[in-house]
Design a protein around this motif. Structure first.
Motif, PDB file in Angstrom:
ATOM      1  N   THR A   1       0.841  -1.185   0.000  1.00  0.00           N
ATOM      2  CA  THR A   1       0.000   0.000   0.000  1.00  0.00           C
ATOM      3  C   THR A   1       0.885   1.246   0.000  1.00  0.00           C
ATOM      4  O   THR A   1       2.111   1.165   0.147  1.00  0.00           O
ATOM      5  CB  THR A   1      -0.900   0.036   1.236  1.00  0.00           C
ATOM      6  OG1 THR A   1      -0.063   0.146   2.406  1.00  0.00           O
ATOM      7  CG2 THR A   1      -1.749  -1.215   1.340  1.00  0.00           C
ATOM      8  N   ALA A   2       0.261   2.416  -0.158  1.00  0.00           N
ATOM      9  CA  ALA A   2       1.015   3.666  -0.103  1.00  0.00           C
ATOM     10  C   ALA A   2       1.740   3.808   1.224  1.00  0.00           C
ATOM     11  O   ALA A   2       2.905   4.218   1.275  1.00  0.00           O
ATOM     12  CB  ALA A   2       0.071   4.846  -0.321  1.00  0.00           C
ATOM     13  N   VAL A   3       1.061   3.462   2.317  1.00  0.00           N
ATOM     14  CA  VAL A   3       1.675   3.553   3.636  1.00  0.00           C
ATOM     15  C   VAL A   3       2.870   2.603   3.733  1.00  0.00           C
ATOM     16  O   VAL A   3       3.966   2.975   4.202  1.00  0.00           O
ATOM     17  CB  VAL A   3       0.647   3.229   4.740  1.00  0.00           C
ATOM     18  CG1 VAL A   3       1.330   3.137   6.100  1.00  0.00           C
ATOM     19  CG2 VAL A   3      -0.454   4.282   4.763  1.00  0.00           C
ATOM     20  N   GLN A   4       2.694   1.363   3.304  1.00  0.00           N
ATOM     21  CA  GLN A   4       3.794   0.403   3.364  1.00  0.00           C
ATOM     22  C   GLN A   4       4.985   0.851   2.527  1.00  0.00           C
ATOM     23  O   GLN A   4       6.137   0.690   2.938  1.00  0.00           O
ATOM     24  CB  GLN A   4       3.306  -0.971   2.899  1.00  0.00           C
ATOM     25  CG  GLN A   4       2.344  -1.650   3.863  1.00  0.00           C
ATOM     26  CD  GLN A   4       1.768  -2.934   3.281  1.00  0.00           C
ATOM     27  OE1 GLN A   4       1.286  -2.961   2.156  1.00  0.00           O
ATOM     28  NE2 GLN A   4       1.826  -4.003   4.064  1.00  0.00           N
ATOM     29  N   ALA A   5       4.708   1.415   1.350  1.00  0.00           N
ATOM     30  CA  ALA A   5       5.796   1.875   0.483  1.00  0.00           C
ATOM     31  C   ALA A   5       6.539   3.044   1.126  1.00  0.00           C
ATOM     32  O   ALA A   5       7.783   3.099   1.100  1.00  0.00           O
ATOM     33  CB  ALA A   5       5.246   2.273  -0.879  1.00  0.00           C
ATOM     34  N   LEU A   6       5.800   3.988   1.710  1.00  0.00           N
ATOM     35  CA  LEU A   6       6.441   5.112   2.393  1.00  0.00           C
ATOM     36  C   LEU A   6       7.309   4.637   3.552  1.00  0.00           C
ATOM     37  O   LEU A   6       8.453   5.087   3.720  1.00  0.00           O
ATOM     38  CB  LEU A   6       5.377   6.090   2.901  1.00  0.00           C
ATOM     39  CG  LEU A   6       4.785   7.065   1.886  1.00  0.00           C
ATOM     40  CD1 LEU A   6       3.564   7.759   2.474  1.00  0.00           C
ATOM     41  CD2 LEU A   6       5.820   8.098   1.458  1.00  0.00           C
TER      42      LEU A   6
ATOM     43  N   GLN B   1       7.651  13.204  13.976  1.00  0.00           N
ATOM     44  CA  GLN B   1       7.300  13.478  15.373  1.00  0.00           C
ATOM     45  C   GLN B   1       5.792  13.603  15.580  1.00  0.00           C
ATOM     46  O   GLN B   1       5.312  13.552  16.714  1.00  0.00           O
ATOM     47  CB  GLN B   1       7.999  14.756  15.854  1.00  0.00           C
ATOM     48  CG  GLN B   1       7.474  16.052  15.243  1.00  0.00           C
ATOM     49  CD  GLN B   1       8.143  16.417  13.929  1.00  0.00           C
ATOM     50  OE1 GLN B   1       8.717  15.566  13.273  1.00  0.00           O
ATOM     51  NE2 GLN B   1       8.072  17.691  13.562  1.00  0.00           N
ATOM     52  N   HIS B   2       5.050  13.727  14.509  1.00  0.00           N
ATOM     53  CA  HIS B   2       3.603  13.916  14.619  1.00  0.00           C
ATOM     54  C   HIS B   2       2.811  12.628  14.414  1.00  0.00           C
ATOM     55  O   HIS B   2       1.578  12.656  14.451  1.00  0.00           O
ATOM     56  CB  HIS B   2       3.129  14.950  13.600  1.00  0.00           C
ATOM     57  CG  HIS B   2       3.667  16.323  13.855  1.00  0.00           C
ATOM     58  ND1 HIS B   2       4.551  16.951  12.999  1.00  0.00           N
ATOM     59  CD2 HIS B   2       3.463  17.191  14.880  1.00  0.00           C
ATOM     60  CE1 HIS B   2       4.860  18.142  13.485  1.00  0.00           C
ATOM     61  NE2 HIS B   2       4.208  18.308  14.615  1.00  0.00           N
ATOM     62  N   VAL B   3       3.472  11.500  14.177  1.00  0.00           N
ATOM     63  CA  VAL B   3       2.752  10.254  13.923  1.00  0.00           C
ATOM     64  C   VAL B   3       3.214   9.138  14.852  1.00  0.00           C
ATOM     65  O   VAL B   3       4.368   9.097  15.296  1.00  0.00           O
ATOM     66  CB  VAL B   3       2.907   9.789  12.450  1.00  0.00           C
ATOM     67  CG1 VAL B   3       2.113  10.685  11.529  1.00  0.00           C
ATOM     68  CG2 VAL B   3       4.361   9.720  12.026  1.00  0.00           C
ATOM     69  N   ASP B   4       2.282   8.238  15.129  1.00  0.00           N
ATOM     70  CA  ASP B   4       2.551   7.030  15.916  1.00  0.00           C
ATOM     71  C   ASP B   4       2.512   5.846  14.953  1.00  0.00           C
ATOM     72  O   ASP B   4       1.467   5.538  14.377  1.00  0.00           O
ATOM     73  CB  ASP B   4       1.482   6.885  16.996  1.00  0.00           C
ATOM     74  CG  ASP B   4       1.622   5.605  17.810  1.00  0.00           C
ATOM     75  OD1 ASP B   4       2.560   4.822  17.549  1.00  0.00           O
ATOM     76  OD2 ASP B   4       0.776   5.381  18.695  1.00  0.00           O
TER      77      ASP B   4
ATOM     78  N   GLY C   1       5.231  -1.714  14.050  1.00  0.00           N
ATOM     79  CA  GLY C   1       6.405  -2.202  14.759  1.00  0.00           C
ATOM     80  C   GLY C   1       7.540  -1.216  14.805  1.00  0.00           C
ATOM     81  O   GLY C   1       8.707  -1.604  15.004  1.00  0.00           O
ATOM     82  N   ILE C   2       7.249   0.073  14.652  1.00  0.00           N
ATOM     83  CA  ILE C   2       8.284   1.097  14.626  1.00  0.00           C
ATOM     84  C   ILE C   2       8.151   1.962  15.860  1.00  0.00           C
ATOM     85  O   ILE C   2       7.124   2.614  16.079  1.00  0.00           O
ATOM     86  CB  ILE C   2       8.178   1.960  13.349  1.00  0.00           C
ATOM     87  CG1 ILE C   2       8.342   1.085  12.108  1.00  0.00           C
ATOM     88  CG2 ILE C   2       9.217   3.071  13.375  1.00  0.00           C
ATOM     89  CD1 ILE C   2       8.033   1.799  10.816  1.00  0.00           C
ATOM     90  N   GLU C   3       9.177   1.973  16.688  1.00  0.00           N
ATOM     91  CA  GLU C   3       9.158   2.785  17.887  1.00  0.00           C
ATOM     92  C   GLU C   3       9.475   4.240  17.540  1.00  0.00           C
ATOM     93  O   GLU C   3      10.161   4.526  16.568  1.00  0.00           O
ATOM     94  CB  GLU C   3      10.198   2.268  18.894  1.00  0.00           C
ATOM     95  CG  GLU C   3       9.944   0.852  19.376  1.00  0.00           C
ATOM     96  CD  GLU C   3      11.006   0.382  20.343  1.00  0.00           C
ATOM     97  OE1 GLU C   3      11.682   1.265  20.940  1.00  0.00           O
ATOM     98  OE2 GLU C   3      11.191  -0.824  20.483  1.00  0.00           O
ATOM     99  N   ARG C   4       8.960   5.132  18.371  1.00  0.00           N
ATOM    100  CA  ARG C   4       9.185   6.558  18.131  1.00  0.00           C
ATOM    101  C   ARG C   4      10.672   6.867  18.143  1.00  0.00           C
ATOM    102  O   ARG C   4      11.418   6.427  19.008  1.00  0.00           O
ATOM    103  CB  ARG C   4       8.456   7.382  19.207  1.00  0.00           C
ATOM    104  CG  ARG C   4       8.511   8.882  18.959  1.00  0.00           C
ATOM    105  CD  ARG C   4       7.303   9.567  19.617  1.00  0.00           C
ATOM    106  NE  ARG C   4       7.202   9.245  21.032  1.00  0.00           N
ATOM    107  CZ  ARG C   4       7.788   9.942  21.988  1.00  0.00           C
ATOM    108  NH1 ARG C   4       8.556  10.985  21.685  1.00  0.00           N
ATOM    109  NH2 ARG C   4       7.634   9.629  23.244  1.00  0.00           N
ATOM    110  N   GLY C   5      11.094   7.628  17.119  1.00  0.00           N
ATOM    111  CA  GLY C   5      12.496   7.987  17.013  1.00  0.00           C
ATOM    112  C   GLY C   5      13.375   6.953  16.326  1.00  0.00           C
ATOM    113  O   GLY C   5      14.587   7.130  16.236  1.00  0.00           O
TER     114      GLY C   5
END
Length: 504
Positions: free
Chosen positions: A399-404, A490-493, A498-502
Motif C-alpha cells: 500500500t502507499a503507507v507500506q511503500a512510504l 514526530q507527529h505520527v505514531d 512495529g516502529i518505535e518513536r524515534g
C-alpha cells in the motif's frame, strides 16, 4: 447503405462489425489491439455499440481506424440500439459486494429512487461516495469499485491509513489559518493534493473529466489526466485553461506506454501541444491486473437476453494450452518498457518540464529511480509516485503507507534527492496529513473525485476539495502545526507497524 441484418451476421472474432453513431465499422483486425481486451468489443459484435462507446471514448476515437474499415452508414429504420445496458441491472448482473461506504448501486427498475443527501449536507468524501453509489449504473459500479483478484490491496489501501496514529501538541497559538500551499510536481498548489489519473469519468457524469478540469482551475490544484480519459486530452486541457472562473492550478498527463512502443511519441506530442505541464509515466502496468468484478460484468453484459451458456455442460471443450492463448495475456501495454527507455521518454518530453514515474512500490525501485541520469548529467526523473494502482494491478502489492515506511526504513535519503508522491485509499484530510508526516510532498485522490463528480458533477468535485481543505486545516491546528512544511515523523505514531518513536 447497410441494414442492421447485414451487420448482424458479422458477429464473431473472425468477422466483427459494430455500429457507432449510425455508421458501420469492421473492427476484426483491431480486436486484440484494443486496450480493454477483445471481449469488450465482441459483446457488441454485429450490433449497435454507440451507448457504450460514447461513455468510454473521446469524440473522434473511431476515426483512427483505417479508412478501409469504415464501411458506411446503416439504414436508420433498421438500427436497433442494444438493450444490454438497459436490462443488465436485473436478471443478468448483480453488483459486487462493496464496503459500507461503497454501497451496491444495483436496483430493480420498479424500486423507488433511493433517498440521498443533498450536496450541502455531504460532510465527507464518504458521504459523496454514498450518493454516487445510489446513482451509478452497474457498469460504472463494476469499474469504479473493482480491485485485483481478492480486492485485498484495494481494501488495505484504505485500512492502512487508519493504522497510523497522530500525536497532537497543545498550548500552541493556532489562531492563524495554517499554510497549506506547496509545490506539486513543479507547480504551486493551494493544497498538498492533486486529482489522480483515473479513466472513464463519463461513467459517472456526462461531462466526465471536464468536471475535474474545472475543479483544478477553480480551486488552484493539479489535475492529472489519464491516457484513457473518456474526454480527449486536448479538450480537457482546453477546458482547464479557458474556464472563466480559473484561479490557478496545473494540468499533467499520465502516459501508458502503448503495446507498440514508438506510439508513445504520438501521445507525448499531443500532450505537449495541448499544454500539459508535467508527464507521469505509469510503470506498474506492463499487463492489466486480473479484475474479477469488471471482467465478470463484461461477460454477463455480452450475453443476449435469455441466453444460456451451454458450454458449461460440455466435456469436449478444448481451450488453448496455458501460455498459448491468442495474443499476450492481458497485455494492453508494452511489456518490454525498461529503465533504459526513460532517456528516450525524456528526449521526447524535453528538459523544460517535469517527468515523473508512477507505480513505484518498493525502496529498491525508489533507489534506482534516483540513479537514472541523462548523458548531460541531468537526473532523468523529477519525482517518484508511489502507487499500487488503486489495488487494481497486483493483489497484495504494498500500500502507499507500506511503500512510504519501506523507503523511510531502508532508503531515507530518497526523500532528500527527489520529491515523493503517493495515492491509494486516501479519503480524508487526516490521511493527507499522515502522508506528509511520512515524507510525501503531496497525495493523489482518484476514486474520491470520481465519486464526487458521479454524485454532483463539477459541484461535487468542488465540494470534495472544500471538505479536504477543512479537514487538513483542522488536523494541522489540532496538531499544533502552522505550516504543512513543519509536519514530520514526530507527529505520527507508527507502533502498529512495529516502529518505535524515534527509530526512523
Amino acid at each position: 447503405m447497410l441494414s442492421a441484418a447485414d451487420v448482424a451476421v458479422h458477429n464473431s472474432r473472425s468477422s466483427c462489425w459494430v455500429i457507432v453513431a449510425g455508421r458501420v465499422y469492421d473492427v476484426t483486425d483491431f480486436l486484440d489491439e484494443h486496450p480493454g481486451g477483445a471481449q469488450s468489443i465482441l459483446r457488441f459484435a454485429g450490433r449497435d455499440a454507440t451507448e457504450e462507446f460514447d461513455l468510454i471514448h473521446p469524440k473522434g476515437t473511431i476515426n483512427s481506424l483505417p479508412k478501409g474499415k469504415h464501411l458506411g452508414e446503416v439504414e436508420p429504420a433498421t438500427t436497433t440500439i442494444t438493450e444490454i445496458m438497459a436490462d443488465n441491472s436485473s436478471d443478468r448482473y448483480s453488483s459486487p459486494q462493496f464496503s459500507a461506504t461503497e454501497a451496491s448501486s444495483s436496483s430493480s427498475a420498479s424500486s423507488p429512487p433511493p433517498k440521498t443527501l443533498p450536496l450541502a449536507a455531504c460532510m465527507s468524501l464518504e458521504d459523496l461516495a454514498a450518493v454516487a453509489a445510489a446513482k451509478l449504473s452497474p457498469r460504472a459500479a463494476a469499474y469504479y469499485y473493482s480491485g485485483a483478484e481478492t480486492r485485498y490491496s484495494r481494501d488495505r489501501n484504505r485500512r492502512d491509513w487508519s493504522c497510523i496514529g497522530l500525536r497532537p501538541r497543545v498550548l500552541i497559538d493556532v489562531a492563524p489559518v495554517p499554510r497549506m500551499r506547496t509545490n506539486v510536481m513543479g507547480f504551486d498548489s493551494s493544497l498538498p493534493l492533486f486529482i489522480a489519473p483515473a479513466a472513464h469519468a463519463r461513467f459517472g457524469h456526462p461531462d466526465g473529466e471536464l468536471c475535474l478540469a474545472r475543479t483544478a482551475a477553480r480551486m488552484d490544484i493539479a489535475q492529472c489526466v489519464s491516457t484513457y480519459a473518456s474526454v480527449a486530452a486536448p479538450d480537457i486541457a482546453a477546458e482547464f485553461y479557458s474556464d472563466p472562473l480559473k484561479r490557478g492550478g496545473s494540468i499533467f498527463f499520465q502516459l501508458y506506454i502503448p503495446r507498440v512502443k514508438k506510439d508513445a511519441a504520438k501521445l507525448i506530442a499531443t500532450a505537449k501541444a495541448a499544454g500539459f505541464q508535467a508527464l507521469l509515466v505509469t510503470v506498474d502496468a506492463p499487463v492489466i491486473g486480473k479484475r474479477d468484478d469488471d471482467d465478470q460484468y463484461q461477460v454477463l453484459a455480452g450475453l443476449t437476453p435469455g441466453e444460456d451458456d451451454k458450454a458449461d455442460d460440455k466435456d469436449d471443450v478444448l481451450p488453448p494450452l496455458p501460455g498459448k492463448e491468442p495474443g499476450t495475456l492481458r497485455a494492453a501495454h508494452n511489456a518490454t518498457f525498461a529503465w533504459s527507455d526513460l532517456s528516450w521518454i525524456r528526449e521526447l518530453w524535453g528538459d523544460d518540464k517535469p517527468l515523473l514515474i508512477k507505480g513505484v512500490a518498493t525502496a529498491e525501485d525508489a533507489i534506482i529511480a534516483t540513479q537514472q541520469f541523462s548523458s548531460n548529467g541531468r537526473r532523468l526523473v523529477d519525482g517518484i509516485y508511489l502507487s499500487n494502482h488503486g489495488g487494481r494491478q497486483l493483489d497484495y502489492a504494498p500500500t502507499a503507507v507500506q511503500a512510504l515506511v519501506d523507503i523511510r526504513k531502508h532508503a531515507p535519503f530518497v526523500f532528500d534527492l527527489l520529491p515523493v508522491y503517493v495515492d491509494g485509499g486516501i479519503m480524508r484530510g487526516t490521511d493527507v496529513v499522515k502522508a506528509l508526516c511520512l515524507g510525501a510532498r503531496a497525495v493523489g485522490l482518484g476514486r474520491g473525485f470520481l465519486y464526487a463528480l458521479s454524485a454532483f458533477g463539477t459541484a461535487g468535485a468542488l465540494r470534495a476539495v472544500q471538505i479536504l481543505s477543512d479537514e487538513i486545516q483542522t488536523a494541522l491546528r489540532l496538531l499544533g502545526v502552522a505550516d504543512v512544511a513543519e509536519l514530520g515523523l514526530q507527529h505520527v505514531d507508527l507502533s502498529y507497524f512495529g516502529i518505535e518513536r524515534g527509530k526512523l
